[in-house]
Design a protein around this motif. Structure first.
Motif, PDB file in Angstrom:
ATOM      1  N   VAL A   1       0.859  -1.179   0.000  1.00 55.18           N
ATOM      2  CA  VAL A   1       0.000   0.000   0.000  1.00 55.18           C
ATOM      3  C   VAL A   1       0.895   1.228   0.000  1.00 55.18           C
ATOM      4  CG1 VAL A   1      -1.873   1.218   1.153  1.00 55.18           C
ATOM      5  CG2 VAL A   1      -1.737  -1.281   1.303  1.00 55.18           C
ATOM      6  N   ALA A   2       0.662   2.141  -0.943  1.00 57.07           N
ATOM      7  CA  ALA A   2       1.561   3.281  -1.111  1.00 57.07           C
ATOM      8  C   ALA A   2       0.782   4.569  -1.320  1.00 57.07           C
ATOM      9  CB  ALA A   2       2.490   3.044  -2.307  1.00 57.07           C
ATOM     10  N   ASN A   3       1.287   5.634  -0.743  1.00 51.71           N
ATOM     11  CA  ASN A   3       0.775   6.962  -1.017  1.00 51.71           C
ATOM     12  C   ASN A   3       1.158   7.336  -2.447  1.00 51.71           C
ATOM     13  OD1 ASN A   3       1.320  10.046  -1.158  1.00 51.71           O
ATOM     14  ND2 ASN A   3      -0.019   9.824   0.616  1.00 51.71           N
ATOM     15  N   GLN A   4       0.164   7.691  -3.252  1.00 49.14           N
ATOM     16  CA  GLN A   4       0.403   7.934  -4.674  1.00 49.14           C
ATOM     17  C   GLN A   4       1.422   9.046  -4.901  1.00 49.14           C
ATOM     18  OE1 GLN A   4      -0.289   6.755  -7.580  1.00 49.14           O
ATOM     19  NE2 GLN A   4      -0.049   8.484  -8.993  1.00 49.14           N
ATOM     20  N   ALA A   5       1.322  10.134  -4.159  1.00 49.77           N
ATOM     21  CA  ALA A   5       2.224  11.267  -4.371  1.00 49.77           C
ATOM     22  C   ALA A   5       3.662  10.899  -4.028  1.00 49.77           C
ATOM     23  CB  ALA A   5       1.762  12.455  -3.523  1.00 49.77           C
TER      24      ALA A   5
END
Length: 480
Positions: free
Chosen positions: A289-293
């Motif tokens: 799971v990753a923060n898009q920015a």
């Protein structure tokens, strides 16, 4: 006449809810598991360090090694010392399995699903098995619809067109054959970078991405865990538990062999993320799971050295930049490799990808030191076999502390197979019992398999590099 219930009967007694009862049951299982782990460690200590029921004759000069040849003694000492390379990861394994509940109950969503940010569940595939992709998409859409999540998109990114049916919240994206990254990244890294260079419309700066493999099946617990992680927003990246025996199983032997990976997830990976919030042993390439920015800021375009094990390279790059990690509650289901040959090739790729990371100068040593030690340990895996053989069949006494550390390493590693089977295999009691009985043989086979992978990987390293260079040349010609 109605009889009144006596007011003194159990006043103000709290009756546990189903969730509380499940929590208590999970902690009971966890305590039993910790006790069993301690028993395993004690049993291995008795055999390795204190030599069990093997009599070691005490010579008049006190030399207990007189019954063994110098070659045997030297080989045993060398093997015991090399085995210590495994110590860091199995210390983390032990701590993770002991200090965190290994049998968590259902995940409860702590946030309003209507207010959750948009989450892209992104499947990366070459498109070679379209039937598998369609089955995965159908199952995951059903889980997402039942979970109650509102703002999401299931995104299939493929090299070859699959022809998925157009549906709301589902998009198929074909990576153009002529697409080429600035640093000529290949394989999965190329597809991941394409998603960052050409984002799909619903994916914005504030979105999150859950990376999945082509056979990854979500569960409602995993969806709730992902929503909790994204809404909390405390950390930039997360990963969770993957199990291999809940969906359709193709090869049971390989699936039993992958049981140790469940112990890795709930042991060393969970401990590093919960305590250090850093990928000191890296992570897996799925259920990320990753923060898009932040993901776009780091990128996957690392050239050849970041194309073999792009997940590890990316995690270390993020750690170098100061971003934080955590463990995501819930689990997803995947399939093990379909054959032993596939399993060997998979591990060779991990080993050769680790060699690229060891050589790179773009990631500081303090960031990758423990991963370095881990990869070196697997690279010299044949040299740990004598320690295991001498320890189990004919204990050769060395320094007591050396024997005890080796016993600890093998005990935790062996227990990982047993734990993984109990933790994830179906509750068909006779079958699960059979798998538990097979775990000692699978453990020994896994040690031998690591030795085979190390030798095979070293023998084919130049050929693998040549293949990567040919793929790079082919990709450049297509792009031009």
């Amino acid at each position: 006449m109605t009889r009144r219930r006596s007011s003194f009967l159990l006043p103000n007694v709290h009756v546990p809810s189903e969730t509380e009862s499940a929590d208590m049951a999970s902690w009971g299982k966890h305590l039993l598991h910790v006790l069993l782990l301690v028993i395993f460690i004690c049993a291995f200590q008795d055999r390795f360090a204190f030599h069990g029921d093997v009599e070691v004759p005490a010579e008049l000069d006190g030399d207990h090694l007189a019954q063994f040849s110098p070659i045997t003694i030297g080989l045993c000492y060398l093997s015991r010392i090399i085995t210590l390379l495994y110590l860091p990861q199995y210390l983390f394994q032990f701590c993770g399995l002991v200090f965190f509940n290994a049998f968590n109950s259902q995940v409860v969503c702590k946030y309003n699903l209507l207010e959750a940010p948009t989450i892209a569940f992104r499947i990366i595939t070459r498109g070679v098995y379209p039937g598998l992709i369609r089955d995965t998409v159908q199952k995951n859409l059903a889980v997402l619809e039942n979970s109650g999540i509102q703002h999401y998109v299931l995104e299939v990114v493929t090299d070859e067109a699959i022809g998925l049916e157009e549906r709301p919240n589902l998009v198929e994206r074909v990576v153009p054959r002529e697409y080429r990254t600035r640093n000529n990244s290949l394989y999965k890294a190329r597809a991941l970078q394409y998603c960052l260079d050409e984002p799909h419309e619903p994916i914005t700066h504030n979105s999150w991405v859950a990376h999945l493999d082509e056979e990854t099946i979500l569960t409602e617990d995993a969806v709730r865990g992902i929503v909790n992680f994204c809404c909390r927003g405390k950390h930039h990246f997360g990963t969770g538990l993957i199990t291999y025996a809940n969906d359709d199983v193709v090869n049971w032997f390989c699936t039993i062999g992958d049981a140790y990976r469940i112990a890795d997830d709930l042991g060393q990976f969970r401990f590093q993320f919960k305590v250090l919030h850093k990928p000191v042993f890296s992570w897996k390439g799925s259920f990320i799971v990753a923060n898009q920015a932040v993901e776009k800021r780091i990128g996957f375009d690392r050239g050849m050295e970041g194309s073999i094990t792009e997940d590890q390279y990316f995690a270390l790059s993020a750690a170098r930049s100061g971003y934080s990690f955590d463990f995501v509650e819930g689990e997803v289901w995947e399939k093990s490799t379909f054959s032993i040959v596939d399993q060997i090739r998979q591990r060779i790729r991990w080993l050769q990808g680790g060699a690229w990371i060891r050589k790179t100068t773009t990631i500081p040593m303090d960031i990758k030191i423990l991963l370095q030690i881990k990869h070196i340990a697997y690279s010299v895996a044949p040299l740990i076999l004598p320690s295991l053989i001498f320890g189990l069949l004919g204990p050769v006494p060395t320094f007591v502390i050396l024997d005890m550390l080796n016993a600890f390493i093998f005990a935790v590693r062996f227990y990982g197979f047993l734990f993984g089977i109990v933790r994830s295999f179906p509750n068909d009691q006779p079958f699960k019992t059979l798998c538990v009985m097979l775990s000692p043989f699978v453990f020994i086979w896994d040690v031998i398999l690591d030795a085979v992978v190390a030798v095979w990987g070293a023998a084919t390293a130049k050929e693998a590099l040549k293949n990567v260079e040919q793929d790079l040349t082919r990709r450049k010609s297509i792009a031009n």
